[in-house]
Design a protein around this motif. Structure first.
Motif, mmCIF file in Angstrom:
data_model
loop_
_atom_site.group_PDB
_atom_site.id
_atom_site.type_symbol
_atom_site.label_atom_id
_atom_site.label_comp_id
_atom_site.label_asym_id
_atom_site.label_seq_id
_atom_site.Cartn_x
_atom_site.Cartn_y
_atom_site.Cartn_z
ATOM 1 N N SER A 191 0.822 -1.215 0.000
ATOM 2 C CA SER A 191 0.000 0.000 0.000
ATOM 3 C C SER A 191 0.852 1.261 0.000
ATOM 4 O O SER A 191 0.407 2.306 -0.452
ATOM 5 N N VAL A 242 -4.923 4.494 -2.099
ATOM 6 C CA VAL A 242 -4.572 3.896 -0.809
ATOM 7 C C VAL A 242 -5.821 3.744 0.065
ATOM 8 O O VAL A 242 -5.920 2.848 0.899
ATOM 9 N N LEU A 243 -6.812 4.595 -0.168
ATOM 10 C CA LEU A 243 -8.054 4.519 0.615
ATOM 11 C C LEU A 243 -9.202 3.957 -0.217
ATOM 12 O O LEU A 243 -10.366 4.102 0.135
ATOM 13 N N GLU A 244 -8.875 3.319 -1.303
ATOM 14 C CA GLU A 244 -9.881 2.776 -2.211
ATOM 15 C C GLU A 244 -10.771 1.753 -1.511
ATOM 16 O O GLU A 244 -10.320 1.025 -0.638
ATOM 17 N N TYR A 245 -12.023 1.731 -1.899
ATOM 18 C CA TYR A 245 -12.936 0.747 -1.314
ATOM 19 C C TYR A 245 -13.721 0.070 -2.410
ATOM 20 O O TYR A 245 -14.353 0.747 -3.203
ATOM 21 N N LEU A 280 2.039 5.444 5.864
ATOM 22 C CA LEU A 280 2.428 4.053 5.617
ATOM 23 C C LEU A 280 3.877 3.973 5.148
ATOM 24 O O LEU A 280 4.650 3.146 5.634
ATOM 25 N N HIS A 289 -2.384 12.109 5.822
ATOM 26 C CA HIS A 289 -1.755 11.596 4.611
ATOM 27 C C HIS A 289 -1.455 10.117 4.792
ATOM 28 O O HIS A 289 -0.329 9.737 5.086
ATOM 29 N N PRO A 297 -10.631 -2.440 -1.125
ATOM 30 C CA PRO A 297 -9.194 -2.278 -1.348
ATOM 31 C C PRO A 297 -8.622 -3.315 -2.308
ATOM 32 O O PRO A 297 -9.140 -4.425 -2.416
ATOM 33 N N LYS A 304 1.069 2.842 -3.276
ATOM 34 C CA LYS A 304 -0.145 3.271 -3.961
ATOM 35 C C LYS A 304 -0.243 4.794 -4.001
ATOM 36 O O LYS A 304 0.296 5.478 -3.144
ATOM 37 N N PRO A 312 -2.224 8.426 -3.519
ATOM 38 C CA PRO A 312 -3.057 8.850 -2.389
ATOM 39 C C PRO A 312 -4.527 8.446 -2.509
ATOM 40 O O PRO A 312 -5.158 8.063 -1.520
#
Lengths: 294, 431, 317
Positions: A44, A52-55, A261, A256, A57, A47, A49
């Motif tokens: 991750s 990285v918070l994709e849903y 990460l 961020h 994932p 990835k 920005p």
């Protein structure tokens, strides 16, 4: 103590294949559990920005990017000193480990190998002090650092080094180890007319190497990972260690995640490398304290 | 072994010698002729959001105008108030610093902050030039402990694409509470696939958003001077019922965590919610993180008791020790500059924050950026958004009340008095 | 006194006695010189700080703002009053309750998992040290880094729930649901601490007398019998050690809470140490915070002493 009990298991190998398969399967499951969060976090950190918070994932970054890592070093304004934070963490770790080894090994030598008044009392104090949670001392240590004799140590490296430079657990670990060394060596040294310090330095220390490395690594690890003390006792961003610096990326209204990460990787990977190199000592150290605990 | 020992000691020595870097960084400047030079240490909170660089630039502007005063800036990344308080304890506090509202009732009340009144009078700076609702936050017993440096309030951020797709008109600046609720229901798009659901709005379980409805229904919250709780009344219960009905009755709202986000700015950026109540801080975040989103900002809905915009603000203030050091006049001058027209215009024009001076209403930037001017124009109806020393406990008590109602553990009529009781015990009983 | 009497009675031993006295003195001085650096730091930053903290608990302290004011036992009285009359909303009290639940499950979890790891890795297998390294990995990471990573994983739309959805399990919103927030942190803590304790078990297992197993096998004992009647009883001291260390660790939980939940939602994850931090450093009641620290220390002390007693009477060799 440890040397006499060999690490190799002499029991015969599993007789039937079935058992081996089950054991391997279980081990693989455990290994998966142990590694999956890291593998996922590592992936991750490559990835972008928004991904990285994709849903839901995705495991594999699409597209791959190195920008999170480069951004740590050159984005975020004049207050982000990422390379400096890394260096600071390293310096804290090494300084604490070295100072702790110095103080603890001398104390352990006295407690394990010398005969003096109050020996049992002090050993008991070391044991008792291990039970004081460091957290309850945050307030008072702050005040003590603020008025350390004629000095104000707040916002100096000493503020994060001195309070953790004497670790009772290291004394305990080393004392137990030193007690296990045969008496004869030392007696030979004393007959030779060696002073106590020479006995300590030239005879005992080299023999205590596994325990020293273990205590040293524990000291380094504790300082490398410490968070609250530097947060409370340091003020200048240029003096922060990585753990505190990472908070620059964790604002209330702008988290961020991608940088956090990536930053967490810089905190984790060096410890993993150290673990790979000193594995044997990690385990021997832990084992010694375990055996001592009996 | 020996080699390792030696190299270790070298590293340790380096570690102990290296950290001599200056605490405050100063720019290098050409010397000029001055009767006496004055140095000021300046601190503010700053994260990875460029705020530190903006302050540095403003300090440079000041030094250009006042060549005999040199400023040294040191940012503090987290736990700003704690750090400053401990620095006051050791006498290491900066000369000029950010002053948050709780600090007025802590450092200010204890006489540790410089009362600016005398200097303002001498320099001919009128306090009436500042937005009254903001200035009031930093005054106590007639003393002025800080001048507001910027501020924010809530507005309705709306995703234009979602409105367009549903052929719904963008929200006006005069929405009633009922209209807002209806709008949220119209915008809500359920789906069997949880990742496809689009919510009408979000009502997070924190007092930051809720307080506007408390005020809007006619309740007060907390008097920072007396510590008197103002929300233990029927209007507050109505507000809590209204606030939670979006999620409990209409299902048009959820909390950010349900859709996997840390805060609603992310949910909004990803198009999972059509409207959110947020402040000006969301604008730069959207531009940086979700550059594709098309959005607008309207003023927050108007409640039965009228328009109520909670204001969130910080100030520049100075340590009282500058008097002894003979730098108080210079410190006051710096504060006046940082909150004055030049810097306020600069901050406005780069889109950093809203100006604290009503005079800047006609600034070209605000004229061309309705999303900023809509927020700015709320200043006339500004309400207290912070509660001094009781700030964190008040917000926690009310945030917990929302959570309890959402979880069905309590009704609004139970949760409000319970929150008041908890808060009261924390205010009065602590020795 | 003793020495002079001896001088009168027997002149000859005097010389040696005085020399031995001198030698004893030198021995003591030497020993204390060795102890000095450690004792100085320990007495300043641990013992001294703790005593100082205890003194602070008798004061009203707003550090840096007012002069401390002596108020006797008022801080403790306040804690007791809150504990009796405001139990549902008293953060420190809730923290104590939480930590008992937390410690109970975490200790069981980490002991069982650590023992399972150790038993599996104690088998003579190929690639054993590689697997051991992999399994040990969570233990070497910092609590801050691991917490940041797990915030990301526990996210409602995060990896853990995505993984569960493969099995058609609808995962909860871990850290935002008061019912699952504490268990989520427990799971994470078990996950990170079990490998450390695995090492202790491994060391103990490898120290077990092989002859005993061989004798039992000759007697026809099954693998499970060996485990039940030889391994487990012999591991008991190690297990008690792990429980003792684990208890102290659990009672000190802080970093994870500070990074992940700040005690929420609805105080579900407040721990005593977090409450101390909150009271002292966020609400500026330093004296009250110090009194909470004193109470916590007393509790840890009592629990440890009870455990130690228990361990001592159960040591078998």
């Amino acid at each position: 103590m440890l040397g006499s009990r060999t690490v190799v298991d002499r029991r015969p190998a599993p007789r039937w294949l079935g058992k081996a398969v089950i054991i391997y399967a279980l081990l693989l499951v455990f290994t998966f559990i142990a590694l999956a969060p890291f593998v996922y976090a590592v992936l991750s950190s490559f990835k972008t920005p928004d991904k990285v918070l994709e849903y839901p994932p995705n495991l594999i970054p699409n597209p791959w990017t190195l920008s999170n890592f480069t951004d740590l070093f050159n984005k975020g304004g004049s207050d982000v000193h990422f390379a400096r934070w890394l260096l600071n963490s390293f310096l804290f770790g090494v300084s604490v480990a070295a100072l702790n080894l110095f103080c603890s090994s001398m104390a352990a030598f006295a407690l394990a190998r010398l005969d003096f008044r109050g020996k049992n009392f002090w050993f008991w104090v070391v044991l008792a002090v291990m039970m004081i949670p460091g957290e309850i001392n945050w307030i008072s240590v702050y005040i003590i650092l603020n008025h350390f004799g004629p000095f104000n140590l707040i916002d100096t490296y000493w503020a994060v080094i001195l309070p953790v430079a004497a670790q009772p657990f290291s004394v305990f670990l080393l004392t137990q180890f030193l007690k296990g060394l045969p008496v004869e060596i030392e007696e030979a040294a004393t007959i030779d007319g060696a002073s106590a310090f020479r006995t300590y330095w030239q005879v005992i220390l080299p023999m205590a190497r596994p325990a020293l490395v273990a205590a040293g690594i524990l000291g380094f690890q504790g300082a490398w990972n410490s968070f609250v003390q530097p947060l409370l006792y340091l003020n200048s961003p240029t003096k922060f260690p990585l753990t505190v610096g990472l908070n620059f990326f964790n604002g209330q209204y702008s988290s961020h995640t991608n940088l956090i990460l990536a930053g967490a990787m810089f905190n984790t990977v060096p410890m993993v490398i150290i673990f790979f190199i000193f594995q044997r000592y990690f385990i021997q150290g832990a084992a010694t304290s375990g055996l001592a605990g009996r | 072994m020996r080699l390792t020992k030696r190299s270790l000691s070298v590293v340790v020595l380096a570690g102990l010698v290296l950290p001599l870097g200056a605490q405050y960084s100063s720019p290098t400047r050409a010397a000029s002729t001055c009767a006496s030079r004055i140095g000021l240490n300046v601190s503010g909170s700053s994260g990875a959001n460029q705020e530190g660089d903006i302050v540095r630039h403003e300090l440079d502007m000041f030094m250009k105008a006042n060549p005999c005063i040199t400023t040294f800036f040191r940012p503090i990344p987290t736990t700003y108030e704690q750090k400053i308080q401990t620095e006051f304890a050791s006498g290491d506090e900066p000369d000029v610093m950010y002053v948050s509202p709780p600090m007025i009732y802590n450092e200010g009340k204890a006489g540790k902050l410089l009362d600016l009144n005398k200097y303002l009078a001498k320099d001919g700076v009128k306090t009436s030039a500042y937005i009254p609702a903001l200035l009031k936050v930093f005054q106590l017993n007639g003393h002025t402990y800080g001048l507001p440096k910027d501020w924010g309030t809530l507005g309705v951020f709306y995703n234009k694409a979602i409105f367009d797709a549903k052929h719904i008109a963008y929200p006006s600046n005069n929405l009633t509470y009922d209209q807002y609720r209806t709008l949220a229901m119209q915008l809500y798009t359920p789906s069997s696939n949880p990742s496809k659901v689009v919510y009408g709005t979000m009502m997070p379980e924190d007092n930051g958003r809720f307080m506007t409805f408390l005020y809007g229904f006619g309740s007060t919250i907390m008097d920072p001077v007396t510590g008197k709780i103002g929300f233990n009344n029927a209007n507050a219960i109505k507000a809590l019922d209204y606030y939670t009905s979006f999620q409990l009755t209409d299902h048009s709202s959820t909390i950010p965590a349900t859709v996997g986000d840390g805060w609603q700015g992310d949910s909004f950026g990803k198009g999972k919610v059509a409207m959110v109540l947020e402040g000006g801080w969301l604008t730069p975040y959207l531009h940086n993180t979700y550059p594709k989103i098309r959005f607008g900002v309207a003023q927050i809905p108007v409640g039965p008791a009228g328009r109520a915009d909670p204001v969130f603000t910080n100030a520049w203030g100075a340590s009282v020790n500058t008097v002894k050091a003979g730098t108080a006049a210079a410190a006051a001058k710096l504060i006046e500059f940082l909150t004055g027209p030049v810097v306020q215009k600069y901050q406005t024009d780069i889109g950093f924050a809203l100006p604290t001076l009503p005079a800047l209403q006609s600034d070209p930037y605000l004229k061309t950026h309705p999303e900023a001017s809509n927020l700015f124009n709320s200043y006339t109806s500004g309400k207290l958004g912070s509660f001094g020393a009781y700030d964190s406990i008040t917000n926690k008590a009310l945030g917990d009340a929302i959570t309890k109602v959402i979880l069905g553990k309590q009704t609004a009529a139970q949760a409000i008095p319970a929150a008041a009781k908890t808060l009261q015990s924390q205010i009065t009983a602590v020795p | 006194m003793d020495a002079t009497m001896q001088t009168k009675q027997a002149p000859v031993p005097t010389f040696t006695h005085r020399r031995s006295l001198k030698r004893a003195l030198r021995r003591n001085i030497t020993a204390y010189l060795f102890l000095l650096p450690f004792l100085f730091l320990m007495c300043t930053f641990i013992l001294g700080a703790a005593v100082f903290g205890l003194a602070l608990s008798l004061y009203h302290v707003n550090y840096g703002i007012d002069t401390p004011r002596f108020i006797g036992l008022d801080n403790f009285r306040y804690l007791w009053d809150q504990f009796q009359n405001n139990r549902d909303n008293f953060e420190f009290g809730i923290g104590l309750k939480n930590i008992v639940v937390y410690a109970f499950f975490v200790i069981i979890g980490q002991t069982v998992l650590a023992l399972s790891y150790a038993l599996l890795l104690n088998q003579p297998l190929k690639g054993r040290s590689l697997l051991r390294t992999a399994i040990y990995l969570p233990s070497v990471t910092s609590s801050v880094a691991i917490s940041l990573i797990f915030v990301y994983l526990y996210n409602n739309g995060g990896a853990i729930n995505a993984f569960l959805s493969i099995f058609h399990i609808h995962g909860p919103d871990w850290l935002n649901n008061p019912n699952t927030a504490l268990p989520a942190i427990m799971i994470m803590n078990v996950y990170t601490t079990a490998p450390t304790f695995m090492i202790l078990f491994l060391a103990a297992l490898q120290g077990l007398p092989v002859s005993l197993y061989e004798a039992a096998k000759v007697d026809g004992a099954s693998g499970f019998d060996l485990f039940r009647y030889i391994t487990l009883p012999l591991l008991r001291p190690t297990m008690f050690l792990i429980v003792a260390v684990g208890t102290i660790g659990a009672f000190q939980t802080f970093d994870q809470i500070a990074v992940m939940t700040q005690g929420g939602p609805l105080n579900a994850t407040v721990t005593p140490v977090y409450s101390i931090y909150d009271t002292a450093f966020k609400q500026y009641h330093y004296g009250l915070g110090a009194s909470m620290a004193a109470v916590l220390f007393a509790i840890i002390l009592v629990v440890t002493l009870i455990q130690r007693r228990f361990i001592d009477t159960n040591i078998q060799y």
